[in-house]
Design a protein around this motif. Structure first.
Motif, PDB file in Angstrom:
ATOM      1  N   VAL A   1      -6.521   3.863   0.457  1.00 14.61           N
ATOM      2  CA  VAL A   1      -6.317   4.069   1.893  1.00 14.61           C
ATOM      3  C   VAL A   1      -5.024   4.858   2.161  1.00 14.61           C
ATOM      4  O   VAL A   1      -4.036   4.710   1.455  1.00 14.61           O
ATOM      5  CB  VAL A   1      -6.310   2.706   2.642  1.00 14.61           C
TER       6      VAL A   1
ATOM      7  N   TYR B   1      11.265  11.582   7.756  1.00 12.77           N
ATOM      8  CA  TYR B   1       9.903  12.136   7.767  1.00 12.77           C
ATOM      9  C   TYR B   1       9.884  13.649   7.947  1.00 12.77           C
ATOM     10  O   TYR B   1       9.179  14.353   7.228  1.00 12.77           O
ATOM     11  CB  TYR B   1       9.046  11.434   8.834  1.00 12.77           C
TER      12      TYR B   1
ATOM     13  N   ASP C   1       6.706   1.514   6.482  1.00 16.11           N
ATOM     14  CA  ASP C   1       6.642   0.077   6.175  1.00 16.11           C
ATOM     15  C   ASP C   1       6.947  -0.705   7.447  1.00 16.11           C
ATOM     16  O   ASP C   1       8.074  -0.684   7.951  1.00 16.11           O
ATOM     17  CB  ASP C   1       7.654  -0.281   5.078  1.00 16.11           C
TER      18      ASP C   1
ATOM     19  N   GLN D   1       7.047  -3.842   7.817  1.00 11.05           N
ATOM     20  CA  GLN D   1       7.881  -5.037   7.568  1.00 11.05           C
ATOM     21  C   GLN D   1       9.346  -4.720   7.836  1.00 11.05           C
ATOM     22  O   GLN D   1      10.148  -5.625   8.065  1.00 11.05           O
ATOM     23  CB  GLN D   1       7.768  -5.494   6.104  1.00 11.05           C
TER      24      GLN D   1
ATOM     25  N   PRO E   1      14.591   7.873  12.458  1.00  2.17           N
ATOM     26  CA  PRO E   1      13.903   7.953  11.148  1.00  2.17           C
ATOM     27  C   PRO E   1      13.115   9.248  10.968  1.00  2.17           C
ATOM     28  O   PRO E   1      13.002   9.748   9.849  1.00  2.17           O
ATOM     29  CB  PRO E   1      12.987   6.726  11.128  1.00  2.17           C
TER      30      PRO E   1
ATOM     31  N   GLY F   1       1.865   4.776   5.393  1.00  2.00           N
ATOM     32  CA  GLY F   1       2.821   5.247   6.402  1.00  2.00           C
ATOM     33  C   GLY F   1       4.093   4.424   6.366  1.00  2.00           C
ATOM     34  O   GLY F   1       4.488   3.902   5.312  1.00  2.00           O
TER      35      GLY F   1
ATOM     36  N   ILE G   1      10.418  -3.158  10.319  1.00  2.00           N
ATOM     37  CA  ILE G   1      10.673  -3.083  11.765  1.00  2.00           C
ATOM     38  C   ILE G   1      10.551  -4.499  12.327  1.00  2.00           C
ATOM     39  O   ILE G   1       9.493  -5.112  12.234  1.00  2.00           O
ATOM     40  CB  ILE G   1       9.624  -2.176  12.452  1.00  2.00           C
TER      41      ILE G   1
ATOM     42  N   LEU H   1       0.846  -1.211   0.000  1.00  2.00           N
ATOM     43  CA  LEU H   1       0.000   0.000   0.000  1.00  2.00           C
ATOM     44  C   LEU H   1       0.876   1.254   0.000  1.00  2.00           C
ATOM     45  O   LEU H   1       0.559   2.251   0.640  1.00  2.00           O
ATOM     46  CB  LEU H   1      -0.969   0.012   1.198  1.00  2.00           C
TER      47      LEU H   1
HETATM   48  O1  T3D Z   1       8.692   3.654  12.582  1.00  2.00           O
HETATM   49  C1  T3D Z   1       9.170   4.717  12.257  1.00  2.00           C
HETATM   50  O2  T3D Z   1      10.105   4.794  11.410  1.00  2.00           O
HETATM   51  C2  T3D Z   1       8.579   5.973  12.801  1.00  2.00           C
HETATM   52  C3  T3D Z   1       7.630   6.581  11.832  1.00  2.00           C
HETATM   53  C4  T3D Z   1       6.333   6.239  11.835  1.00  2.00           C
HETATM   54  C5  T3D Z   1       5.387   6.811  10.845  1.00  2.00           C
HETATM   55  C6  T3D Z   1       4.181   5.932  10.616  1.00  2.00           C
HETATM   56  O3  T3D Z   1       3.631   6.006   9.536  1.00  2.00           O
HETATM   57  S1  T3D Z   1       3.623   4.912  11.850  1.00  2.00           S
HETATM   58  C7  T3D Z   1       2.185   4.149  11.122  1.00  2.00           C
HETATM   59  C8  T3D Z   1       2.573   2.947  10.266  1.00  2.00           C
HETATM   60  N1  T3D Z   1       1.444   2.469   9.504  1.00  2.00           N
HETATM   61  C9  T3D Z   1       0.501   1.692  10.031  1.00  2.00           C
HETATM   62  O4  T3D Z   1       0.494   1.364  11.201  1.00  2.00           O
HETATM   63  C10 T3D Z   1      -0.584   1.209   9.080  1.00  2.00           C
HETATM   64  C11 T3D Z   1      -0.617  -0.330   9.029  1.00  2.00           C
HETATM   65  N2  T3D Z   1      -1.627  -0.758   8.089  1.00  2.00           N
HETATM   66  C12 T3D Z   1      -2.924  -0.793   8.395  1.00  2.00           C
HETATM   67  O5  T3D Z   1      -3.374  -0.442   9.472  1.00  2.00           O
HETATM   68  C13 T3D Z   1      -3.845  -1.295   7.323  1.00  2.00           C
HETATM   69  O6  T3D Z   1      -3.113  -2.071   6.420  1.00  2.00           O
HETATM   70  C14 T3D Z   1      -4.540  -0.145   6.546  1.00  2.00           C
HETATM   71  C15 T3D Z   1      -5.585   0.540   7.458  1.00  2.00           C
HETATM   72  C16 T3D Z   1      -3.549   0.881   6.037  1.00  2.00           C
HETATM   73  C17 T3D Z   1      -5.286  -0.741   5.321  1.00  2.00           C
HETATM   74  O7  T3D Z   1      -6.086  -1.816   5.719  1.00  2.00           O
HETATM   75  P1  T3D Z   1      -6.695  -2.768   4.596  1.00  2.00           P
HETATM   76  O8  T3D Z   1      -7.563  -3.760   5.306  1.00  2.00           O
HETATM   77  O9  T3D Z   1      -7.288  -1.959   3.503  1.00  2.00           O
HETATM   78  O10 T3D Z   1      -5.424  -3.508   3.922  1.00  2.00           O
HETATM   79  P2  T3D Z   1      -4.531  -4.679   4.560  1.00  2.00           P
HETATM   80  O11 T3D Z   1      -5.102  -6.005   4.153  1.00  2.00           O
HETATM   81  O12 T3D Z   1      -4.314  -4.448   6.004  1.00  2.00           O
HETATM   82  O13 T3D Z   1      -3.140  -4.441   3.800  1.00  2.00           O
HETATM   83  C18 T3D Z   1      -2.936  -4.871   2.447  1.00  2.00           C
HETATM   84  C19 T3D Z   1      -1.474  -5.269   2.318  1.00  2.00           C
HETATM   85  O14 T3D Z   1      -0.650  -4.146   2.574  1.00  2.00           O
HETATM   86  C20 T3D Z   1      -1.082  -6.341   3.340  1.00  2.00           C
HETATM   87  O15 T3D Z   1      -0.114  -7.179   2.742  1.00  2.00           O
HETATM   88  P3  T3D Z   1      -0.488  -8.710   2.342  1.00  2.00           P
HETATM   89  O16 T3D Z   1      -0.983  -9.389   3.562  1.00  2.00           O
HETATM   90  O17 T3D Z   1      -1.568  -8.561   1.297  1.00  2.00           O
HETATM   91  O18 T3D Z   1       0.796  -9.264   1.799  1.00  2.00           O
HETATM   92  C21 T3D Z   1      -0.423  -5.524   4.439  1.00  2.00           C
HETATM   93  O19 T3D Z   1       0.508  -6.252   5.193  1.00  2.00           O
HETATM   94  C22 T3D Z   1       0.292  -4.456   3.610  1.00  2.00           C
HETATM   95  N3  T3D Z   1       0.507  -3.256   4.423  1.00  2.00           N
HETATM   96  C23 T3D Z   1      -0.410  -2.397   4.874  1.00  2.00           C
HETATM   97  N4  T3D Z   1       0.166  -1.445   5.587  1.00  2.00           N
HETATM   98  C24 T3D Z   1       1.482  -1.715   5.604  1.00  2.00           C
HETATM   99  C25 T3D Z   1       1.705  -2.871   4.859  1.00  2.00           C
HETATM  100  N5  T3D Z   1       2.922  -3.408   4.705  1.00  2.00           N
HETATM  101  C26 T3D Z   1       3.945  -2.768   5.317  1.00  2.00           C
HETATM  102  N6  T3D Z   1       3.794  -1.649   6.047  1.00  2.00           N
HETATM  103  C27 T3D Z   1       2.592  -1.085   6.215  1.00  2.00           C
HETATM  104  N7  T3D Z   1       2.473   0.063   6.909  1.00  2.00           N
END
Ligand code: T3D
Length: 270
Positions: free
Chosen positions: A113, A92, A71, A73, A87, A69, A75, A30
């Protein structure tokens, strides 16, 4: 010539008629940020700033999402604790500062999203459009983090502290209509029409007066912190500059001659 592999390049960069399109290109994640995507986005923004034929910019995402946001993976919680201010200081914060300093209109086309730091990216741009399928997820609290990338600053100003707190503490996910109601985005389009509308807007702005646009963005940035008295002085200063410009002369001449103004001619050496 730079050769870009659309299958592996984390950013796609396309130059068009006066504007450029930057596409975040890690669709399987994403379009979550890793260091490669950060470096490539920084370079694309720098080139957009330097290229005089780029007068406005679209940022969008490949595939189903806009940007999830950081990745996650990248971490590995089993490898111990890590100083997350690093980071932020490395990637950022410089990204948000670079976007705010780039005084060319930045249109963000939120195609799906958006979560975490992706929200900061959206709010740091100038005009946000989104697909009716877009969702806006705070996400930070769900992984025990604090909103970053300017999200606390942007949201308090945009929706007030009461609603900002509620959104952040509940990790709410907003629909596209809610995001529009809250002022995150200006307009919503059917998914297949989003980029087309973003391009019409980017081209129209690119063919408008660049000096007028740039000074307007700068004046609005100052308005965030200025008093009304400071802002009136600033408006007078900027209007003086705009008033001396060839764009103002051309705009008024075109009006009086009942013809469209010509503000932009592609520089042939680019
Ligand atoms: O750490 C630091 O460096 C500090 C900085 C931090 C800044 C930040 O941005 S912290 C926030 C990090 N982001 C998140 O916590 C968001 C995590 N993702 C989600 O909560 C959900 O995926 C979403 C709400 C964004 C979307 O949900 P949905 O149901 O539409 O999709 P999904 O099925 O969860 O995700 C689809 C794929 O994208 C899935 O992979 P797969 O299983 O099909 O192979 C999922 O793992 C991947 N994906 C989604 N978000 C991330 C991601 N892969 C890596 N990193 C992600 N953030």
């Amino acid at each position: 010539m730079t050769v870009i592999n659309i299958n592996t390049s984390p950013i796609l960069f396309e130059k068009k008629d006066g504007y450029a399109i930057i596409t975040l290109n890690r669709p399987a994640q994403l379009n979550a940020f890793n260091s490669d995507m950060h470096h490539a986005l920084k370079a694309a923004l720098k080139e957009s700033e330097n290229d005089e034929n780029i007068r406005s910019l679209i940022i969008t995402g490949a595939g189903q999402g806009f940007c999830a946001g950081q990745d996650l993976q990248d971490i590995n919680p089993n490898l111990g604790k890590f100083d997350l201010s690093i980071p932020l200081a490395t990637f950022y914060n410089p990204l948000i500062k670079q976007l705010r300093a780039l005084k060319k209109p930045k249109i963000v086309a939120v195609n799906g999203v958006v979560a975490g730091a992706g929200i900061g990216l959206v709010l740091a741009c100038d005009i946000a459009l989104c697909s009716s399928e877009a969702k806006f997820a705070m996400a930070f609290g769900k992984i025990g983090l604090v909103p970053d990338s300017g999200v606390t600053w942007f949201l308090v100003k945009l929706i007030g502290v009461t609603r900002a707190k509620a959104l952040m503490l509940t990790n709410a996910v907003l629909t596209s209509s809610e995001a529009q109601e809250y002022g995150f985005v200006w307009r919503i389009y059917e998914p297949y029409k989003l980029l087309q509308h973003a391009e019409i807007l980017a081209r129209d702005i690119a063919h408008g007066s660049l000096i007028g646009t740039q000074l307007t963005i700068e004046a609005l940035d100052y308005a965030e912190t200025n008093t009304i008295y400071e802002q009136l002085d600033l408006e007078a200063k900027f209007q003086k500059k705009a008033g001396y410009s060839n764009d103002h002369k051309e705009g008024v001449s075109a009006f009086l001659e009942k013809r469209p103004p010509i503000f932009y001619k592609k520089l042939s050496n680019k």
